[in-house]
Motif scaffolding. Structure first.
Motif, PDB file in Angstrom:
ATOM      1  N   ASN A   1      37.379 -24.057 -47.470  1.00 15.76           N
ATOM      2  CA  ASN A   1      36.261 -24.715 -48.028  1.00 15.76           C
ATOM      3  C   ASN A   1      34.889 -24.057 -47.805  1.00 15.76           C
ATOM      4  OD1 ASN A   1      37.544 -27.753 -48.535  1.00 15.76           O
ATOM      5  ND2 ASN A   1      38.318 -27.166 -46.348  1.00 15.76           N
ATOM      6  N   GLN A   2      34.853 -22.780 -48.388  1.00 16.53           N
ATOM      7  CA  GLN A   2      33.799 -21.915 -48.038  1.00 16.53           C
ATOM      8  C   GLN A   2      32.615 -22.475 -48.773  1.00 16.53           C
ATOM      9  OE1 GLN A   2      33.437 -18.615 -46.583  1.00 16.53           O
ATOM     10  NE2 GLN A   2      35.267 -19.427 -45.345  1.00 16.53           N
ATOM     11  N   LYS A   3      32.524 -23.097 -49.907  1.00 16.76           N
ATOM     12  CA  LYS A   3      31.350 -23.531 -50.393  1.00 16.76           C
ATOM     13  C   LYS A   3      30.622 -24.883 -49.889  1.00 16.76           C
ATOM     14  CE  LYS A   3      31.638 -20.028 -53.220  1.00 16.76           C
ATOM     15  NZ  LYS A   3      30.308 -18.887 -53.230  1.00 16.76           N
ATOM     16  N   THR A   4      31.380 -25.525 -48.865  1.00 18.63           N
ATOM     17  CA  THR A   4      30.626 -26.780 -48.436  1.00 18.63           C
ATOM     18  C   THR A   4      29.533 -26.688 -47.503  1.00 18.63           C
ATOM     19  OG1 THR A   4      32.809 -27.879 -48.444  1.00 18.63           O
ATOM     20  CG2 THR A   4      31.261 -29.096 -47.137  1.00 18.63           C
ATOM     21  N   TRP A   5      28.327 -26.937 -47.975  1.00 14.78           N
ATOM     22  CA  TRP A   5      27.055 -26.518 -47.109  1.00 14.78           C
ATOM     23  C   TRP A   5      27.160 -27.320 -45.775  1.00 14.78           C
ATOM     24  CZ3 TRP A   5      23.356 -29.883 -45.138  1.00 14.78           C
ATOM     25  CH2 TRP A   5      23.184 -30.894 -45.592  1.00 14.78           C
TER      26      TRP A   5
ATOM     27  N   ILE B   1      35.778 -26.587 -36.988  1.00  9.43           N
ATOM     28  CA  ILE B   1      35.186 -26.417 -38.348  1.00  9.43           C
ATOM     29  C   ILE B   1      35.393 -25.175 -38.926  1.00  9.43           C
ATOM     30  CG2 ILE B   1      33.002 -25.534 -37.341  1.00  9.43           C
ATOM     31  CD1 ILE B   1      33.246 -28.247 -39.939  1.00  9.43           C
ATOM     32  N   ARG B   2      35.868 -24.269 -38.352  1.00 14.30           N
ATOM     33  CA  ARG B   2      36.092 -22.916 -38.721  1.00 14.30           C
ATOM     34  C   ARG B   2      37.585 -22.869 -39.641  1.00 14.30           C
ATOM     35  NH1 ARG B   2      34.031 -20.642 -33.592  1.00 14.30           N
ATOM     36  NH2 ARG B   2      32.264 -19.354 -33.906  1.00 14.30           N
ATOM     37  N   LYS B   3      38.269 -23.745 -39.150  1.00  8.16           N
ATOM     38  CA  LYS B   3      39.676 -23.935 -39.768  1.00  8.16           C
ATOM     39  C   LYS B   3      39.355 -24.861 -41.153  1.00  8.16           C
ATOM     40  CE  LYS B   3      42.703 -24.169 -35.770  1.00  8.16           C
ATOM     41  NZ  LYS B   3      43.573 -25.035 -34.923  1.00  8.16           N
ATOM     42  N   TYR B   4      38.440 -25.715 -40.950  1.00 10.94           N
ATOM     43  CA  TYR B   4      37.981 -26.257 -42.168  1.00 10.94           C
ATOM     44  C   TYR B   4      37.249 -25.301 -43.194  1.00 10.94           C
ATOM     45  CZ  TYR B   4      35.427 -29.372 -45.444  1.00 10.94           C
ATOM     46  OH  TYR B   4      34.942 -29.899 -46.465  1.00 10.94           O
TER      47      TYR B   4
END
Length: 383
Positions: free
Chosen positions: A263-267, A256-259
Protein backbone atom coordinates in the motif's frame (compact mmCIF):
# COMPACT_ATOMS: atom_id res chain seq x y z
CA UNK A 1 -13.87 14.54 38.52
CA UNK A 2 -14.52 15.62 42.07
CA UNK A 3 -11.60 14.81 44.39
CA UNK A 4 -13.97 13.89 47.25
CA UNK A 5 -16.85 11.44 47.32
CA UNK A 6 -19.94 13.52 46.40
CA UNK A 7 -22.10 11.20 48.50
CA UNK A 8 -20.44 12.66 51.58
CA UNK A 9 -22.50 15.81 50.99
CA UNK A 10 -25.75 13.83 51.43
CA UNK A 11 -27.39 12.52 54.60
CA UNK A 12 -30.45 10.29 54.80
CA UNK A 13 -33.50 11.05 56.94
CA UNK A 14 -36.81 9.35 57.66
CA UNK A 15 -39.71 11.76 57.59
CA UNK A 16 -42.44 11.43 60.23
CA UNK A 17 -45.82 10.04 59.26
CA UNK A 18 -47.95 12.65 57.51
CA UNK A 19 -45.09 15.03 56.68
CA UNK A 20 -45.58 16.81 53.35
CA UNK A 21 -43.84 19.44 51.28
CA UNK A 22 -46.65 21.84 50.53
CA UNK A 23 -44.88 23.60 47.68
CA UNK A 24 -43.75 20.52 45.74
CA UNK A 25 -45.52 17.57 44.10
CA UNK A 26 -43.68 14.94 46.11
CA UNK A 27 -45.48 11.87 47.43
CA UNK A 28 -43.32 10.60 50.24
CA UNK A 29 -43.17 7.06 51.61
CA UNK A 30 -42.16 7.53 55.26
CA UNK A 31 -40.71 4.01 55.41
CA UNK A 32 -37.94 4.87 52.93
CA UNK A 33 -35.06 7.17 53.99
CA UNK A 34 -34.74 10.29 51.86
CA UNK A 35 -31.40 11.69 50.66
CA UNK A 36 -30.98 15.33 51.61
CA UNK A 37 -28.24 17.62 50.33
CA UNK A 38 -26.36 19.28 53.16
CA UNK A 39 -26.48 23.06 53.24
CA UNK A 40 -23.42 24.89 52.04
CA UNK A 41 -23.62 27.50 54.80
CA UNK A 42 -23.27 26.91 58.54
CA UNK A 43 -22.81 23.50 60.13
CA UNK A 44 -24.10 21.08 57.45
CA UNK A 45 -24.90 18.46 60.11
CA UNK A 46 -27.16 20.78 62.09
CA UNK A 47 -30.67 20.76 60.78
CA UNK A 48 -34.25 21.18 61.80
CA UNK A 49 -36.71 18.74 60.21
CA UNK A 50 -39.13 21.58 59.56
CA UNK A 51 -36.37 23.55 57.85
CA UNK A 52 -35.61 20.96 55.16
CA UNK A 53 -36.63 22.24 51.72
CA UNK A 54 -37.85 20.23 48.72
CA UNK A 55 -34.83 21.56 46.82
CA UNK A 56 -32.48 19.88 49.31
CA UNK A 57 -34.30 16.57 48.84
CA UNK A 58 -34.24 16.84 45.05
CA UNK A 59 -30.55 17.79 45.10
CA UNK A 60 -29.86 14.80 47.35
CA UNK A 61 -31.76 12.51 44.98
CA UNK A 62 -29.78 13.83 41.99
CA UNK A 63 -26.49 13.12 43.79
CA UNK A 64 -27.58 9.57 44.66
CA UNK A 65 -28.72 8.90 41.08
CA UNK A 66 -25.36 10.10 39.76
CA UNK A 67 -23.03 8.30 42.16
CA UNK A 68 -24.83 5.54 44.09
CA UNK A 69 -25.84 3.14 41.32
CA UNK A 70 -26.41 0.24 43.72
CA UNK A 71 -28.81 2.00 46.06
CA UNK A 72 -31.84 -0.23 46.61
CA UNK A 73 -34.29 2.69 46.42
CA UNK A 74 -33.26 4.16 43.06
CA UNK A 75 -36.62 3.53 41.36
CA UNK A 76 -38.46 5.22 44.22
CA UNK A 77 -36.14 8.23 44.11
CA UNK A 78 -36.62 8.49 40.34
CA UNK A 79 -40.40 8.51 40.81
CA UNK A 80 -40.15 11.40 43.28
CA UNK A 81 -37.86 13.32 40.94
CA UNK A 82 -40.12 13.02 37.89
CA UNK A 83 -43.23 13.84 39.96
CA UNK A 84 -41.68 17.05 41.21
CA UNK A 85 -39.77 18.00 38.03
CA UNK A 86 -41.37 16.41 34.93
CA UNK A 87 -38.97 18.31 32.62
CA UNK A 88 -35.84 17.49 34.61
CA UNK A 89 -34.14 15.56 31.76
CA UNK A 90 -34.50 18.49 29.37
CA UNK A 91 -33.22 20.91 32.02
CA UNK A 92 -30.22 18.75 32.88
CA UNK A 93 -29.36 18.10 29.22
CA UNK A 94 -29.38 21.81 28.36
CA UNK A 95 -27.25 22.61 31.41
CA UNK A 96 -24.78 19.79 30.62
CA UNK A 97 -24.36 20.93 27.02
CA UNK A 98 -23.78 24.52 28.14
CA UNK A 99 -21.17 23.43 30.70
CA UNK A 100 -19.45 21.31 28.03
CA UNK A 101 -19.26 24.29 25.65
CA UNK A 102 -17.67 26.30 28.46
CA UNK A 103 -15.29 23.38 29.19
CA UNK A 104 -16.51 23.21 32.78
CA UNK A 105 -15.70 19.52 32.58
CA UNK A 106 -16.32 18.41 36.16
CA UNK A 107 -19.73 20.03 36.44
CA UNK A 108 -20.75 18.81 32.97
CA UNK A 109 -19.72 15.25 33.83
CA UNK A 110 -21.73 15.37 37.05
CA UNK A 111 -24.79 16.50 35.09
CA UNK A 112 -24.38 13.76 32.46
CA UNK A 113 -23.91 11.10 35.15
CA UNK A 114 -27.04 12.39 36.88
CA UNK A 115 -28.96 12.14 33.61
CA UNK A 116 -27.82 8.55 33.17
CA UNK A 117 -28.80 7.74 36.73
CA UNK A 118 -32.20 9.36 36.27
CA UNK A 119 -33.02 7.26 33.20
CA UNK A 120 -30.49 4.46 32.63
CA UNK A 121 -32.54 2.99 29.78
CA UNK A 122 -32.34 6.14 27.65
CA UNK A 123 -29.54 5.34 25.19
CA UNK A 124 -29.61 8.88 23.79
CA UNK A 125 -28.25 9.95 27.18
CA UNK A 126 -25.55 7.28 26.86
CA UNK A 127 -24.57 8.64 23.43
CA UNK A 128 -24.40 12.21 24.79
CA UNK A 129 -22.16 10.96 27.60
CA UNK A 130 -19.87 9.26 25.07
CA UNK A 131 -19.65 12.47 23.02
CA UNK A 132 -18.89 14.48 26.15
CA UNK A 133 -16.07 12.14 27.24
CA UNK A 134 -14.73 12.16 23.67
CA UNK A 135 -14.59 15.99 23.71
CA UNK A 136 -13.01 16.02 27.16
CA UNK A 137 -10.30 13.61 26.00
CA UNK A 138 -9.57 15.84 22.98
CA UNK A 139 -9.23 18.90 25.19
CA UNK A 140 -6.88 17.12 27.58
CA UNK A 141 -4.77 15.81 24.71
CA UNK A 142 -4.43 19.33 23.28
CA UNK A 143 -3.26 20.44 26.72
CA UNK A 144 -0.59 17.74 26.82
CA UNK A 145 -2.40 15.67 29.47
CA UNK A 146 -1.97 12.42 27.56
CA UNK A 147 -2.67 9.99 30.39
CA UNK A 148 -5.91 11.76 31.32
CA UNK A 149 -6.90 11.90 27.64
CA UNK A 150 -6.31 8.15 27.26
CA UNK A 151 -8.45 7.44 30.32
CA UNK A 152 -11.37 9.51 29.02
CA UNK A 153 -11.02 7.94 25.56
CA UNK A 154 -11.34 4.51 27.17
CA UNK A 155 -14.50 5.61 29.00
CA UNK A 156 -15.91 7.18 25.83
CA UNK A 157 -15.37 3.94 23.92
CA UNK A 158 -17.40 1.95 26.47
CA UNK A 159 -20.31 4.37 26.21
CA UNK A 160 -20.14 4.42 22.39
CA UNK A 161 -20.37 0.62 22.44
CA UNK A 162 -23.35 0.76 24.79
CA UNK A 163 -25.07 3.31 22.54
CA UNK A 164 -24.42 1.17 19.45
CA UNK A 165 -26.07 -1.80 21.18
CA UNK A 166 -29.31 0.13 21.68
CA UNK A 167 -32.61 -1.38 20.56
CA UNK A 168 -33.99 0.07 18.40
CA UNK A 169 -30.67 1.16 16.88
CA UNK A 170 -29.55 4.79 17.11
CA UNK A 171 -28.05 5.73 13.74
CA UNK A 172 -26.12 8.70 15.12
CA UNK A 173 -24.35 6.42 17.61
CA UNK A 174 -22.63 4.70 14.68
CA UNK A 175 -21.90 7.96 12.85
CA UNK A 176 -20.20 9.53 15.88
CA UNK A 177 -18.44 6.31 16.88
CA UNK A 178 -17.03 6.15 13.36
CA UNK A 179 -15.20 9.44 13.89
CA UNK A 180 -14.03 8.29 17.31
CA UNK A 181 -12.48 5.19 15.72
CA UNK A 182 -10.89 7.35 13.01
CA UNK A 183 -9.09 9.35 15.70
CA UNK A 184 -7.88 6.08 17.18
CA UNK A 185 -6.59 5.03 13.73
CA UNK A 186 -8.80 1.95 13.97
CA UNK A 187 -10.02 2.13 10.39
CA UNK A 188 -11.57 -1.34 10.40
CA UNK A 189 -13.99 -0.39 13.20
CA UNK A 190 -14.53 3.07 11.70
CA UNK A 191 -15.55 1.58 8.36
CA UNK A 192 -17.93 -0.84 10.06
CA UNK A 193 -19.56 1.97 12.05
CA UNK A 194 -20.05 4.17 8.99
CA UNK A 195 -21.41 1.24 6.96
CA UNK A 196 -23.93 0.51 9.71
CA UNK A 197 -24.95 4.17 9.78
CA UNK A 198 -25.54 4.09 6.02
CA UNK A 199 -27.55 0.87 6.31
CA UNK A 200 -29.75 2.38 9.04
CA UNK A 201 -30.44 5.56 7.05
CA UNK A 202 -30.60 4.18 3.50
CA UNK A 203 -34.41 4.08 3.42
CA UNK A 204 -34.77 7.77 4.20
CA UNK A 205 -36.27 9.64 1.26
CA UNK A 206 -34.25 12.57 -0.03
CA UNK A 207 -37.18 14.96 0.26
CA UNK A 208 -37.59 14.02 3.93
CA UNK A 209 -33.94 14.70 4.82
CA UNK A 210 -32.59 18.07 5.87
CA UNK A 211 -29.21 19.41 4.79
CA UNK A 212 -27.45 17.95 7.83
CA UNK A 213 -28.82 14.45 7.22
CA UNK A 214 -27.72 14.53 3.58
CA UNK A 215 -24.27 15.76 4.58
CA UNK A 216 -23.87 12.93 7.10
CA UNK A 217 -24.81 10.29 4.53
CA UNK A 218 -22.40 11.73 1.97
CA UNK A 219 -19.62 12.05 4.53
CA UNK A 220 -20.08 8.51 5.80
CA UNK A 221 -20.01 7.11 2.25
CA UNK A 222 -16.94 9.19 1.39
CA UNK A 223 -15.05 7.80 4.39
CA UNK A 224 -16.10 4.21 3.68
CA UNK A 225 -14.86 4.59 0.09
CA UNK A 226 -11.59 6.13 1.18
CA UNK A 227 -10.87 3.46 3.77
CA UNK A 228 -11.67 0.74 1.22
CA UNK A 229 -9.75 2.29 -1.69
CA UNK A 230 -6.62 2.79 0.42
CA UNK A 231 -6.97 -0.57 2.16
CA UNK A 232 -6.79 1.25 5.49
CA UNK A 233 -8.98 -1.29 7.26
CA UNK A 234 -6.17 -3.83 7.08
CA UNK A 235 -5.69 -5.26 10.58
CA UNK A 236 -1.95 -4.53 10.44
CA UNK A 237 -2.65 -0.80 10.30
CA UNK A 238 -4.63 -0.74 13.55
CA UNK A 239 -2.13 -3.07 15.22
CA UNK A 240 0.76 -0.81 14.21
CA UNK A 241 -0.91 2.24 15.74
CA UNK A 242 -1.70 0.46 19.01
CA UNK A 243 1.84 -0.85 19.31
CA UNK A 244 3.51 2.50 18.61
CA UNK A 245 1.19 4.45 20.90
CA UNK A 246 1.80 1.97 23.73
CA UNK A 247 5.59 2.34 23.49
CA UNK A 248 6.33 -0.75 21.39
CA UNK A 249 7.66 1.26 18.47
CA UNK A 250 9.89 -1.40 16.91
CA UNK A 251 7.03 -3.93 16.74
CA UNK A 252 4.71 -1.26 15.37
CA UNK A 253 7.19 -0.23 12.71
CA UNK A 254 7.52 -3.84 11.58
CA UNK A 255 3.73 -4.03 11.16
CA UNK A 256 3.42 -0.77 9.24
CA UNK A 257 6.30 -1.66 6.91
CA UNK A 258 4.52 -4.90 6.01
CA UNK A 259 1.40 -2.87 5.29
CA UNK A 260 3.33 -0.37 3.16
CA UNK A 261 4.81 -3.18 1.05
CA UNK A 262 1.40 -3.49 -0.64
CA UNK A 263 0.00 0.00 0.00
CA UNK A 264 2.65 2.46 -1.12
CA UNK A 265 0.20 5.31 -1.79
CA UNK A 266 -1.48 5.45 1.63
CA UNK A 267 -0.33 8.69 3.26
CA UNK A 268 -1.62 7.67 6.71
CA UNK A 269 0.70 4.68 6.66
CA UNK A 270 3.71 6.83 5.82
CA UNK A 271 2.66 9.20 8.58
CA UNK A 272 2.44 6.31 11.05
CA UNK A 273 5.90 5.12 9.98
CA UNK A 274 7.30 8.61 10.48
CA UNK A 275 5.61 8.95 13.87
CA UNK A 276 7.15 5.73 15.11
CA UNK A 277 10.59 6.70 13.83
CA UNK A 278 10.33 10.15 15.36
CA UNK A 279 9.47 8.64 18.75
CA UNK A 280 12.67 6.61 18.46
CA UNK A 281 14.62 9.81 17.70
CA UNK A 282 15.46 8.58 14.19
CA UNK A 283 14.82 12.00 12.72
CA UNK A 284 16.43 11.56 9.28
CA UNK A 285 14.34 8.45 8.57
CA UNK A 286 11.24 10.10 10.03
CA UNK A 287 11.67 13.12 7.74
CA UNK A 288 11.75 10.84 4.71
CA UNK A 289 8.57 9.10 5.85
CA UNK A 290 6.72 12.37 6.49
CA UNK A 291 7.84 13.71 3.10
CA UNK A 292 6.36 10.59 1.50
CA UNK A 293 3.15 11.21 3.46
CA UNK A 294 2.96 14.72 2.00
CA UNK A 295 3.50 13.39 -1.53
CA UNK A 296 0.74 10.80 -1.11
CA UNK A 297 -2.01 13.15 0.03
CA UNK A 298 -1.03 14.13 3.56
CA UNK A 299 -0.35 17.71 2.50
CA UNK A 300 -3.81 18.77 3.66
CA UNK A 301 -3.23 17.40 7.16
CA UNK A 302 -1.76 19.77 9.75
CA UNK A 303 -0.31 16.93 11.85
CA UNK A 304 2.00 15.90 8.99
CA UNK A 305 3.59 19.35 8.88
CA UNK A 306 3.69 19.54 12.68
CA UNK A 307 5.57 16.24 12.92
CA UNK A 308 7.88 17.35 10.11
CA UNK A 309 8.66 20.50 12.09
CA UNK A 310 9.49 18.52 15.24
CA UNK A 311 12.08 16.54 13.28
CA UNK A 312 13.60 19.71 11.84
CA UNK A 313 13.77 21.29 15.30
CA UNK A 314 15.59 18.23 16.67
CA UNK A 315 18.06 18.51 13.80
CA UNK A 316 18.63 22.18 14.51
CA UNK A 317 17.10 23.30 11.21
CA UNK A 318 14.88 26.06 12.58
CA UNK A 319 14.29 27.67 9.18
CA UNK A 320 12.63 24.55 7.73
CA UNK A 321 10.87 23.92 11.04
CA UNK A 322 9.30 27.37 10.90
CA UNK A 323 8.11 26.82 7.31
CA UNK A 324 6.49 23.52 8.28
CA UNK A 325 4.85 24.95 11.42
CA UNK A 326 3.46 27.95 9.58
CA UNK A 327 2.00 25.61 6.96
CA UNK A 328 0.43 23.54 9.75
CA UNK A 329 -0.88 26.76 11.33
CA UNK A 330 -2.47 27.85 8.04
CA UNK A 331 -4.38 24.55 7.91
CA UNK A 332 -5.37 24.45 11.60
CA UNK A 333 -5.08 27.97 13.09
CA UNK A 334 -6.81 26.98 16.35
CA UNK A 335 -4.77 23.85 17.07
CA UNK A 336 -3.08 24.66 20.37
CA UNK A 337 -0.48 21.93 19.86
CA UNK A 338 0.79 23.71 16.75
CA UNK A 339 0.59 27.17 18.32
CA UNK A 340 2.55 25.90 21.32
CA UNK A 341 5.24 24.40 19.07
CA UNK A 342 5.65 27.74 17.32
CA UNK A 343 6.18 29.28 20.75
CA UNK A 344 8.86 26.70 21.53
CA UNK A 345 10.54 27.39 18.22
CA UNK A 346 10.80 31.10 19.00
CA UNK A 347 12.16 30.21 22.44
CA UNK A 348 14.80 28.08 20.76
CA UNK A 349 15.73 31.07 18.59
CA UNK A 350 15.93 33.30 21.67
CA UNK A 351 12.95 35.42 20.61
CA UNK A 352 11.12 35.53 23.95
CA UNK A 353 8.70 38.28 22.92
CA UNK A 354 7.30 36.22 20.02
CA UNK A 355 7.27 33.06 22.13
CA UNK A 356 5.21 34.88 24.76
CA UNK A 357 2.64 35.90 22.12
CA UNK A 358 2.10 32.32 21.01
CA UNK A 359 1.91 30.84 24.52
CA UNK A 360 -0.61 33.56 25.40
CA UNK A 361 -2.62 32.60 22.30
CA UNK A 362 -2.66 28.96 23.45
CA UNK A 363 -4.21 29.99 26.76
CA UNK A 364 -6.83 32.10 24.96
CA UNK A 365 -7.99 28.96 23.18
CA UNK A 366 -7.46 26.63 26.13
CA UNK A 367 -7.11 28.29 29.56
CA UNK A 368 -6.37 24.86 31.08
CA UNK A 369 -3.23 24.21 29.01
CA UNK A 370 -0.71 23.61 31.80
CA UNK A 371 2.35 23.47 29.55
CA UNK A 372 1.69 26.86 27.93
CA UNK A 373 0.84 28.35 31.34
CA UNK A 374 4.13 27.03 32.76
CA UNK A 375 6.19 28.44 29.89
CA UNK A 376 4.40 31.77 30.05
CA UNK A 377 5.00 32.02 33.80
CA UNK A 378 8.72 31.39 33.24
CA UNK A 379 8.88 34.10 30.57
CA UNK A 380 7.02 36.60 32.73
CA UNK A 381 9.41 35.84 35.59
CA UNK A 382 12.32 36.67 33.27
CA UNK A 383 13.72 33.12 33.21
Amino acid sequence: MNPKNPLETVYFITLPEGHTFSDAAMKIDPSVPLPVQKKAQGDPNDFDMSDISPEQVLAGILTVLAYDHHNEHLEYYRSILFQARPNIKKELTEAAILKTKNEDWDFAEELFMTLKGADPEDKAVVLNLALFLDQRAESYRRSGLTDDADAYDADALEYYKEAMNAEPPIADAFFNAGFFYLKQHDYHEAKGAFETYLALTCDAKDEDMDENARYKQERAQELVNRISNENMDDAAFAQAYRLISSGKEEEGLEKIRKYLANNQKTWNAWFLLGWGLRRLARYDDALQAFTQALNCGGDTNSDTYNELAICYIEQGNTAEAKKALMKAFSIAPEDTKIISNIGYLYLKEGNKAEAQKYFTAVLEFDPNDRIAAHELAKLEAGE
